[in-house]
Design a protein around this motif. Sequence first.
Motif, short mmCIF file in Angstrom:
data_model
loop_
_atom_site.label_atom_id
_atom_site.label_comp_id
_atom_site.label_asym_id
_atom_site.label_seq_id
_atom_site.Cartn_x
_atom_site.Cartn_y
_atom_site.Cartn_z
N CYS A 169 -57.99 5.77 31.69
CA CYS A 169 -57.67 7.09 32.62
C CYS A 169 -57.59 7.27 33.87
O CYS A 169 -56.12 7.45 34.57
CB CYS A 169 -58.69 8.22 31.92
N GLY A 170 -58.10 5.85 34.30
CA GLY A 170 -58.98 5.99 35.67
C GLY A 170 -57.33 5.04 36.56
O GLY A 170 -57.10 5.64 37.53
N VAL A 171 -56.71 4.21 35.79
CA VAL A 171 -55.48 3.47 35.54
C VAL A 171 -54.64 4.04 35.42
O VAL A 171 -53.40 4.25 36.75
CB VAL A 171 -55.03 2.25 34.31
N ALA A 172 -54.07 5.35 35.26
CA ALA A 172 -52.96 6.31 34.82
C ALA A 172 -53.44 6.89 36.78
O ALA A 172 -52.42 6.96 36.69
CB ALA A 172 -53.26 7.23 33.78
N ALA A 173 -54.41 7.56 36.47
CA ALA A 173 -54.77 8.16 37.99
C ALA A 173 -54.03 7.63 39.29
O ALA A 173 -53.94 7.87 40.55
CB ALA A 173 -56.22 8.66 37.68
N ALA A 174 -54.72 6.13 39.60
CA ALA A 174 -54.22 5.50 40.72
C ALA A 174 -52.59 5.46 39.80
O ALA A 174 -52.07 5.17 41.08
CB ALA A 174 -55.15 4.62 39.66
N ILE A 175 -51.73 4.99 39.62
CA ILE A 175 -50.35 4.48 39.42
C ILE A 175 -50.14 6.35 39.82
O ILE A 175 -48.93 6.01 40.50
CB ILE A 175 -50.64 3.79 38.36
N SER A 176 -50.28 7.15 39.28
CA SER A 176 -49.67 8.73 39.14
C SER A 176 -50.24 8.47 40.64
O SER A 176 -48.98 9.67 41.38
CB SER A 176 -50.38 9.73 38.45
N THR A 177 -50.70 8.46 41.38
CA THR A 177 -51.09 9.37 42.93
C THR A 177 -50.03 7.93 44.34
O THR A 177 -49.98 8.90 45.10
CB THR A 177 -52.71 9.11 43.42
N ALA A 178 -50.24 6.63 43.59
CA ALA A 178 -49.58 6.30 44.46
C ALA A 178 -48.56 6.37 44.39
O ALA A 178 -47.90 5.93 45.72
CB ALA A 178 -50.17 4.41 43.88
N PHE A 179 -47.52 6.42 43.22
CA PHE A 179 -46.46 6.57 43.47
C PHE A 179 -45.50 7.91 43.08
O PHE A 179 -44.36 8.21 43.26
CB PHE A 179 -45.84 6.03 42.22
N ASN A 180 -46.45 8.73 42.96
CA ASN A 180 -46.26 10.17 42.50
C ASN A 180 -45.46 10.27 40.91
O ASN A 180 -43.83 11.05 41.19
CB ASN A 180 -45.14 10.88 43.62
N ALA A 181 -45.92 10.25 40.30
CA ALA A 181 -45.37 9.10 39.29
C ALA A 181 -46.03 9.59 38.11
O ALA A 181 -46.29 8.46 37.51
CB ALA A 181 -44.78 7.88 39.36
#
Length: 582
Positions: A169-181
């Motif tokens: 969950c933490g990894v998914a949120a980090a990538i989502s936030t970083a790329f708006n994806a």
Amino acid sequence: MTEQSLRQEPPEGGALYRIIVLSLVALAIGLSVAFAAIAFVEAVSWLNHRLFISPRARVQIEESPWLLTAATILVPTAGGLLVGFLLTKLAAEGRPLGPPDVVQSVQLRRPLPDARSGLLSSGAAVISLGFGASVGQYGPMVYLGAMLGQIATVLRLRVRNLPAIAIACGVAAAISTAFNAPIAGLVFAHEVVLRHYSMQAFAPTTVASASGYVIANVVFDRPALFLVRFDGVEHGYEFLLFAGLGLLAAAVAVLYMRLILGAAALAGRSPLPPALRPAAAGLAVGVTALWLPDVLGIGQEALRFATIEGAFTAGELVTVVVAKILLTALCIGFGFAGGVFSPALLIGVLFGALFWTLLAGSGLLSTSGIVVYAVCGMMAVTSPVIGAPLTTILIVFELTRSYDLTIAAMVAVVFSNLVAYRTFGRSLFDVQLAKRNVDLSAGRDRARLDTVPVTRYARQDYLQVDPDTTIAAALSRLRESQWSEVFVVGEDGALLGTLSGKEGVQDAAAPVSRHLRPARVVLEEGTSIWQAMAVLKGFVGDAVPIVEPQSGKLIGVVTEAAIITAYLEIIHDLRREENSAL
């Protein structure tokens, strides 16, 4: 938190309980990681501006050449000194932490390194990026997300596989936030970290990834990585060009990864103390940046300009690509804290732009413009590095909202991964883990079995006699026990051999030392379940002795039944994890 606490999970609650708990945990992780990731990026941006690393800040001091020159050389060098001190003097791990540590933690069910090392590594990454080192920001953000996610496991909630799910969950949120994806963040967590798509993990990671996207895109209105306009592929034959670009990009990606590994090996042989190695790499970055400032930091401006026709000449593109590859390898290999994702994006987009520039300059074929080739190159180089082809394809779609551009990138990514996988491996992370004796190339089953020691299943109720014990006494003890073999041990505890009760003995009054035989199979203390299974092929007997490698001291025995049971337990546990429902 210990490895034992990760293995011994509390009794699992009911379905409704799991749904509520996982949803709330995922929401909390997604929100906290989103704020932390934005703070990370803002801290780096602030340092870049204050330390004259960003192009905008450098323009402001162009009228003071001596200040610009001093800042260009001294800032990355000073950053290296700070990073070296933080990691070698204060952090227990003594090195930067990143995605390989996250993958290892999830796949082997081990805790991440201690929180102090994690915070110091994240701080060192902010300094590295803020002071202009040629490293990336997404790797540290992934680790930061995983570290915040793992905090949920201290609550001891009654949910199976919670540690792995919380980290994902933490990894998914980090990538989502970083790329708006958000879709890419969700898939990255499963493709790279979890390596399965169970519903129990899929649902909470979706919540966490969506939460990160809402904070970044709705609350803070973060800008996209880049904005492009693409009207579509105009010629069918261009898909062959995209495939060819993918093949060439694979060679660039493999070179990039091999140089990173080579730089790390070079650093290990270097006479420089570990604390000074990042400073040496920073000095190299500063000197190079005097005439090629695009190598400083993340290089977002160069990435965005690469999609504009005429922004770079072919010679400039070649120069920046080569310099970025060499300096990124040097910075990461010599100890700067940072990732490989962002530099791969820049190298790829510049390489794709170079491909199009040479193609358009030849006048042989009409093309659909530089944008599609730059984006194809960007993802074709990045995908093999991180081992996430689906993620990179989805990033293109979510950033550009262009179906045609996504299809073109998909062709390049597929061919790039085919070549890179055969010539290098699944990803740089997997190869780095293999160098730590964590081999994921043969699958999760093999990796888990290869890290569980046989000593975990050792028994201490075996029969043991000294060499002077008579054969009659030894055989008498055997008849009174469940064993058919006795182990003969010297005064120092070393295994000397075995005596079987199935063999006829004429001189029963003689000491066992006259009739013992070497053990048919001996396992060392560090032997794993997987290694033991290979060694025990064709073995027939009660139990196998386990000895210390150096002294030969007998420390226990393990039965074939225990090895088989361990294998079945581990495989069953993996399958249950991969097919768990909410």
